[in-house]
Design a protein around this motif. Sequence first.
Motif, mmCIF file in Angstrom:
data_model
loop_
_atom_site.group_PDB
_atom_site.id
_atom_site.type_symbol
_atom_site.label_atom_id
_atom_site.label_comp_id
_atom_site.label_asym_id
_atom_site.label_seq_id
_atom_site.Cartn_x
_atom_site.Cartn_y
_atom_site.Cartn_z
ATOM 1 N N GLU A 50 0.833 -1.205 0.000
ATOM 2 C CA GLU A 50 0.000 0.000 0.000
ATOM 3 C C GLU A 50 0.869 1.257 0.000
ATOM 4 O OE1 GLU A 50 -3.556 2.137 -0.176
ATOM 5 O OE2 GLU A 50 -3.155 -0.007 -0.469
ATOM 6 N N ALA A 51 1.942 1.246 0.782
ATOM 7 C CA ALA A 51 2.851 2.396 0.803
ATOM 8 C C ALA A 51 3.523 2.581 -0.551
ATOM 9 C CB ALA A 51 3.903 2.207 1.895
ATOM 10 N N LEU A 52 3.929 1.482 -1.159
ATOM 11 C CA LEU A 52 4.548 1.544 -2.484
ATOM 12 C C LEU A 52 3.563 2.097 -3.508
ATOM 13 C CD1 LEU A 52 7.143 0.762 -4.081
ATOM 14 C CD2 LEU A 52 6.079 -1.465 -4.490
ATOM 15 N N TYR A 53 2.317 1.647 -3.408
ATOM 16 C CA TYR A 53 1.278 2.119 -4.321
ATOM 17 C C TYR A 53 1.014 3.615 -4.132
ATOM 18 C CZ TYR A 53 -3.412 3.082 -6.033
ATOM 19 O OH TYR A 53 -4.492 3.654 -6.661
ATOM 20 N N LYS A 54 0.881 4.042 -2.898
ATOM 21 C CA LYS A 54 0.593 5.456 -2.643
ATOM 22 C C LYS A 54 1.723 6.361 -3.122
ATOM 23 C CE LYS A 54 -2.611 4.950 1.247
ATOM 24 N NZ LYS A 54 -2.815 5.123 2.709
ATOM 25 N N TYR A 104 2.435 9.130 -10.357
ATOM 26 C CA TYR A 104 3.193 8.958 -11.598
ATOM 27 C C TYR A 104 2.499 8.002 -12.564
ATOM 28 C CZ TYR A 104 6.627 11.230 -8.700
ATOM 29 O OH TYR A 104 7.262 12.128 -7.876
ATOM 30 N N LEU A 105 1.417 7.390 -12.103
ATOM 31 C CA LEU A 105 0.670 6.457 -12.945
ATOM 32 C C LEU A 105 -0.621 7.075 -13.477
ATOM 33 C CD1 LEU A 105 1.050 3.251 -10.729
ATOM 34 C CD2 LEU A 105 2.410 3.886 -12.734
ATOM 35 N N GLU A 106 -0.855 8.335 -13.126
ATOM 36 C CA GLU A 106 -2.120 8.971 -13.509
ATOM 37 C C GLU A 106 -2.100 9.521 -14.929
ATOM 38 O OE1 GLU A 106 -2.702 11.700 -10.302
ATOM 39 O OE2 GLU A 106 -3.564 10.164 -8.981
ATOM 40 N N ALA A 114 -2.970 -1.733 -7.976
ATOM 41 C CA ALA A 114 -3.079 -0.566 -8.854
ATOM 42 C C ALA A 114 -4.043 -0.789 -10.010
ATOM 43 C CB ALA A 114 -1.699 -0.194 -9.391
ATOM 44 N N GLY A 115 -4.493 -2.023 -10.190
ATOM 45 C CA GLY A 115 -5.431 -2.304 -11.271
ATOM 46 C C GLY A 115 -4.808 -2.204 -12.652
ATOM 47 N N ILE A 116 -3.559 -2.616 -12.771
ATOM 48 C CA ILE A 116 -2.869 -2.528 -14.071
ATOM 49 C C ILE A 116 -3.132 -3.802 -14.862
ATOM 50 C CG2 ILE A 116 -0.620 -2.277 -15.193
ATOM 51 C CD1 ILE A 116 0.259 -0.833 -12.575
ATOM 52 N N PHE A 161 9.502 9.117 -21.066
ATOM 53 C CA PHE A 161 10.098 8.238 -20.059
ATOM 54 C C PHE A 161 9.884 8.855 -18.686
ATOM 55 C CE2 PHE A 161 13.392 6.695 -17.281
ATOM 56 C CZ PHE A 161 13.662 5.399 -17.687
ATOM 57 N N THR A 162 9.210 8.134 -17.804
ATOM 58 C CA THR A 162 8.956 8.621 -16.447
ATOM 59 C C THR A 162 9.575 7.659 -15.438
ATOM 60 O OG1 THR A 162 6.846 9.609 -17.118
ATOM 61 C CG2 THR A 162 7.192 9.250 -14.760
ATOM 62 N N ALA A 163 10.538 8.149 -14.675
ATOM 63 C CA ALA A 163 11.136 7.350 -13.602
ATOM 64 C C ALA A 163 10.422 7.676 -12.293
ATOM 65 C CB ALA A 163 12.623 7.648 -13.496
ATOM 66 N N VAL A 164 9.810 6.685 -11.689
ATOM 67 C CA VAL A 164 9.097 6.880 -10.429
ATOM 68 C C VAL A 164 10.103 6.921 -9.287
ATOM 69 C CG1 VAL A 164 7.365 5.936 -8.855
ATOM 70 C CG2 VAL A 164 7.075 5.682 -11.334
ATOM 71 N N PRO A 165 10.114 7.969 -8.471
ATOM 72 C CA PRO A 165 11.037 8.005 -7.330
ATOM 73 C C PRO A 165 10.774 6.844 -6.371
ATOM 74 C CG PRO A 165 10.044 10.163 -7.706
ATOM 75 C CD PRO A 165 9.295 9.197 -8.561
#
Length: 339
Positions: free
Chosen positions: A167-171, A176-178, A239-241, A313-317
């Motif tokens: 959940e923390a990873l998702y939040k 960045y997934l929007e 995340a529903g991916i 290209f989006t790198a998620v922190p």
Amino acid sequence: MSENAVLLVNLGSPDSTSTADVRRYLKEFLSDDRVLDTWKPLQQFVLNCFILPTRPKRSAEAYQKVWTEEGSPLIVTSKNLQKLLQEKIEPTVELAMRYGSPSIPEAIDRMKANGVKNVFLVPLYPHYAMSSYETVVVKVMEEVAAKAPEMKVTTQQPFYNDPAYIEALYKSAKPYLEDEYDHLLFSYHGIPERHLNKADSSKAHCNVVKDCCTTCSPAHSTCYKHQCVKTTELFVKRAGIPEGKWSISFQSRLGREPWLTPYTDHVLEELPEKGKKKLVVMTPAFVSDCLETLEEIAMEGKEEFLEAGGEKFTAVPCMNEHPAWIQFMADKSLEWLNQ
């Protein structure tokens, strides 16, 4: 003074971006028998004759790209984590690095001087690997046995499948997934394939059983690849991916022997050919941004992807100092206290 303390341990970093400091750091890191796990004379021969003469200069140049005014991103973020966690819990929060400073022996000396009797050791790795999680635990226990044998140490187990961690990873990743994207790549730190076999005490599951990562086995408790796969499965479900819009790869290989595949750099070059032009990359093996996430992925990886025909290209922190991650750490610490 509290008799209880939480000890956070991360990988570590050179003291500066000078070649000399990077060489000193790499020598300590790569002399670890759980990192370069070969016959000691051969390990030192390879290290001193092939790696240390050239790699420190290249690594120093890479560190210079990500270094901040406060210093190493990994150290700065880890200190911020220490501070934020201390604000939430009563026990003293200590911080150490497996390699470099602040060191594990120094942390144990401080705790002993302050009368600490009970320690909650938290290796800052969600997944088990002998070259990360295990070497931290072994080093801490060796130093405690030598310096403060009266201390009781309780170790946080790998939390790769903990619902609160997912959940923390998702939040932390959600913003960045929007935006629209074609593909989500989970890039995990790689390890040599033989490390999987070495960690399987049964010697009868990892790389032996078909679909070993998804076939239930006690070997999974020490299987890095299974744990990476499980984290990914739980995250994409949360995340529903949809299937087909994500994949896993492994980065940061060293040497010529087989490491876990597919290799991230190869995948980044191949995705545009498959029509995946808008890419998001996550690095869940790391809880704090570091050279491998900031330079290898967000800089070099981005360049490779765009040169191969990618468009975005989006790198998620990493989770870094995200409130949900801090709360997860606080909750784990309080669980330990209430045992």
